[in-house]
Design a protein around this motif. Structure first.
Motif, PDB file in Angstrom:
ATOM      1  N   GLN A   1      27.114 -35.578 -83.192  1.00 18.92           N
ATOM      2  CA  GLN A   1      28.285 -34.854 -83.677  1.00 18.92           C
ATOM      3  C   GLN A   1      28.088 -34.383 -85.123  1.00 18.92           C
ATOM      4  OE1 GLN A   1      28.427 -38.083 -82.762  1.00 18.92           O
ATOM      5  NE2 GLN A   1      29.338 -39.305 -84.413  1.00 18.92           N
TER       6      GLN A   1
ATOM      7  N   PRO B   1      32.729 -36.403 -79.807  1.00 16.07           N
ATOM      8  CA  PRO B   1      33.187 -35.046 -80.134  1.00 16.07           C
ATOM      9  C   PRO B   1      34.570 -35.078 -80.758  1.00 16.07           C
ATOM     10  CG  PRO B   1      33.383 -35.450 -77.776  1.00 16.07           C
ATOM     11  CD  PRO B   1      32.656 -36.642 -78.354  1.00 16.07           C
TER      12      PRO B   1
ATOM     13  N   ASP C   1      37.587 -31.032 -77.345  1.00 10.35           N
ATOM     14  CA  ASP C   1      36.894 -30.414 -76.209  1.00 10.35           C
ATOM     15  C   ASP C   1      36.059 -29.211 -76.642  1.00 10.35           C
ATOM     16  OD1 ASP C   1      37.969 -32.279 -74.545  1.00 10.35           O
ATOM     17  OD2 ASP C   1      39.461 -30.955 -73.625  1.00 10.35           O
TER      18      ASP C   1
ATOM     19  N   ARG D   1      32.815 -30.532 -78.018  1.00  9.05           N
ATOM     20  CA  ARG D   1      32.020 -31.074 -76.912  1.00  9.05           C
ATOM     21  C   ARG D   1      31.347 -29.956 -76.126  1.00  9.05           C
ATOM     22  NH1 ARG D   1      35.330 -32.524 -71.990  1.00  9.05           N
ATOM     23  NH2 ARG D   1      34.971 -30.288 -71.824  1.00  9.05           N
TER      24      ARG D   1
ATOM     25  N   CYS E   1      27.310 -28.987 -75.630  1.00 12.17           N
ATOM     26  CA  CYS E   1      26.746 -28.913 -74.286  1.00 12.17           C
ATOM     27  C   CYS E   1      26.136 -27.539 -74.006  1.00 12.17           C
ATOM     28  CB  CYS E   1      27.829 -29.235 -73.262  1.00 12.17           C
ATOM     29  SG  CYS E   1      27.209 -29.388 -71.572  1.00 12.17           S
TER      30      CYS E   1
ATOM     31  N   ILE F   1      27.790 -33.878 -68.690  1.00 10.12           N
ATOM     32  CA  ILE F   1      28.647 -34.717 -69.524  1.00 10.12           C
ATOM     33  C   ILE F   1      29.154 -35.878 -68.676  1.00 10.12           C
ATOM     34  CG2 ILE F   1      30.899 -34.868 -70.654  1.00 10.12           C
ATOM     35  CD1 ILE F   1      29.027 -33.525 -72.465  1.00 10.12           C
TER      36      ILE F   1
ATOM     37  N   GLU G   1      31.590 -39.442 -68.951  1.00 10.15           N
ATOM     38  CA  GLU G   1      32.542 -40.188 -69.762  1.00 10.15           C
ATOM     39  C   GLU G   1      32.763 -41.572 -69.168  1.00 10.15           C
ATOM     40  OE1 GLU G   1      36.201 -38.169 -70.395  1.00 10.15           O
ATOM     41  OE2 GLU G   1      35.324 -36.630 -71.682  1.00 10.15           O
TER      42      GLU G   1
ATOM     43  N   VAL H   1      31.453 -40.764 -74.648  1.00 13.14           N
ATOM     44  CA  VAL H   1      30.930 -39.520 -74.091  1.00 13.14           C
ATOM     45  C   VAL H   1      29.408 -39.511 -74.194  1.00 13.14           C
ATOM     46  CG1 VAL H   1      30.954 -36.994 -74.228  1.00 13.14           C
ATOM     47  CG2 VAL H   1      33.033 -38.302 -74.772  1.00 13.14           C
TER      48      VAL H   1
ATOM     49  N   LYS I   1      32.631 -32.210 -65.403  1.00 16.22           N
ATOM     50  CA  LYS I   1      32.757 -33.513 -66.046  1.00 16.22           C
ATOM     51  C   LYS I   1      32.486 -34.614 -65.027  1.00 16.22           C
ATOM     52  CE  LYS I   1      35.752 -34.031 -69.228  1.00 16.22           C
ATOM     53  NZ  LYS I   1      36.986 -34.179 -70.013  1.00 16.22           N
TER      54      LYS I   1
END
Length: 266
Positions: free
Chosen positions: A120, A159, A162, A165, A169, A181, A183, A193, A249
């Protein structure tokens, strides 16, 4: 509460005091151990491998790699963190480097890569002549080159939202990775994540790298929804799992523990 990456660059945030505090925290040690083990699980390695640890810090995740029989090289931008890793006599080789400037190794050097709570920071550009897009592009393109054909990376990160994130990606996919991804504990404050990447996969289909992982399933969903009146926590979490259909996801399958409130144990 402010996020570390919004306060200072990582090499300044993790000074001698912060690095020692981070490494001596029993809570951090437990969390890092759990996430490093999870990252290894996602890599699906069936033999001792040569692994790159990105943002290795003081070597907490590296110790897990060693305990599982792997050899590793760690890179980090914090001299204070690396100094503690040296003092702790971790068994991996250490490199002082900024991942935003690229992964400085020969093509095909590594069987796999892991990263815990680091990527991040790529979304922070400290100078006007450096852009987030360029940092992400440089990182993922050089990471792709450094991995062997069929190699995987499991990158755990936090992240901000969203949008961030998806930005990360998409940068991985543009670099050529098949990406997914995943979770753990979705819909909770303890959500973790993971970006799972594969070299030489189908490229761009973000479900391919994780489609065969044991204990997970692809979920889709579109909008965030609030808990309905009279709805149980388990039902609410079930809807949360489905909220991003068509985004690829991946979440854990329901179990007898889904929806249960749990104490935080240190």
């Amino acid at each position: 509460m402010s996020r570390p990456e919004d306060i200072l660059p990582p090499n300044l945030f993790y000074d001698d005091i912060s690095a020692r505090k981070y490494t001596s925290s029993s809570r951090i040690l437990s969390i890092q151990s759990d996430m490093a083990h999870r990252a290894l699980e996602l890599l699906h390695l069936d033999q001792p491998s040569f692994i790159l640890d990105i943002g290795c810090g003081s070597g907490l995740s590296g110790e897990i790699l060693t305990s599982e029989g792997h050899m590793w090289v760690g890179m980090d931008i914090s001299e204070s963190m690396l100094a503690i890793a040296v003092d702790r006599e971790v068994e991996g080789d250490l490199l002082y480097a900024d991942m935003g400037q690229g992964v400085p190794f020969r093509p095909g050097s590594f069987d796999a890569a892991v990263s815990i709570s680091a990527i991040q920071w790529l979304c922070n550009a400290e100078t006007a002549d450096v852009t987030v897009d360029n940092r992400l592009k440089t990182f993922f393109e050089t990471l792709y080159a450094s991995l062997k054909r069929g190699g995987r990376a499991a990158l755990q990160f936090y992240p901000k939202d969203d949008k961030q994130r998806d930005l990360i990606c998409k940068a991985a996919i543009k670099a050529g990775f098949a990406a997914g991804i995943l979770e753990d504990e979705p819909g909770t404050k303890q959500v973790k994540v993971y970006l799972v990447l594969e070299v030489g996969g189908t490229g761009g289909d973000i479900t391919q790298a994780v489609k065969d992982l044991e204990g997970v399933e692809v979920q889709d969903g579109r909008s965030k929804r609030e808990k309905k009146k009279g709805e149980t926590r388990r039902e609410w979490i079930g809807r949360k799992k489905e909220r991003e259909r068509r985004k690829g996801k991946v979440v854990k399958k329901d179990s007898k523990y889904t929806g249960r409130k749990r104490r935080i144990q240190f």
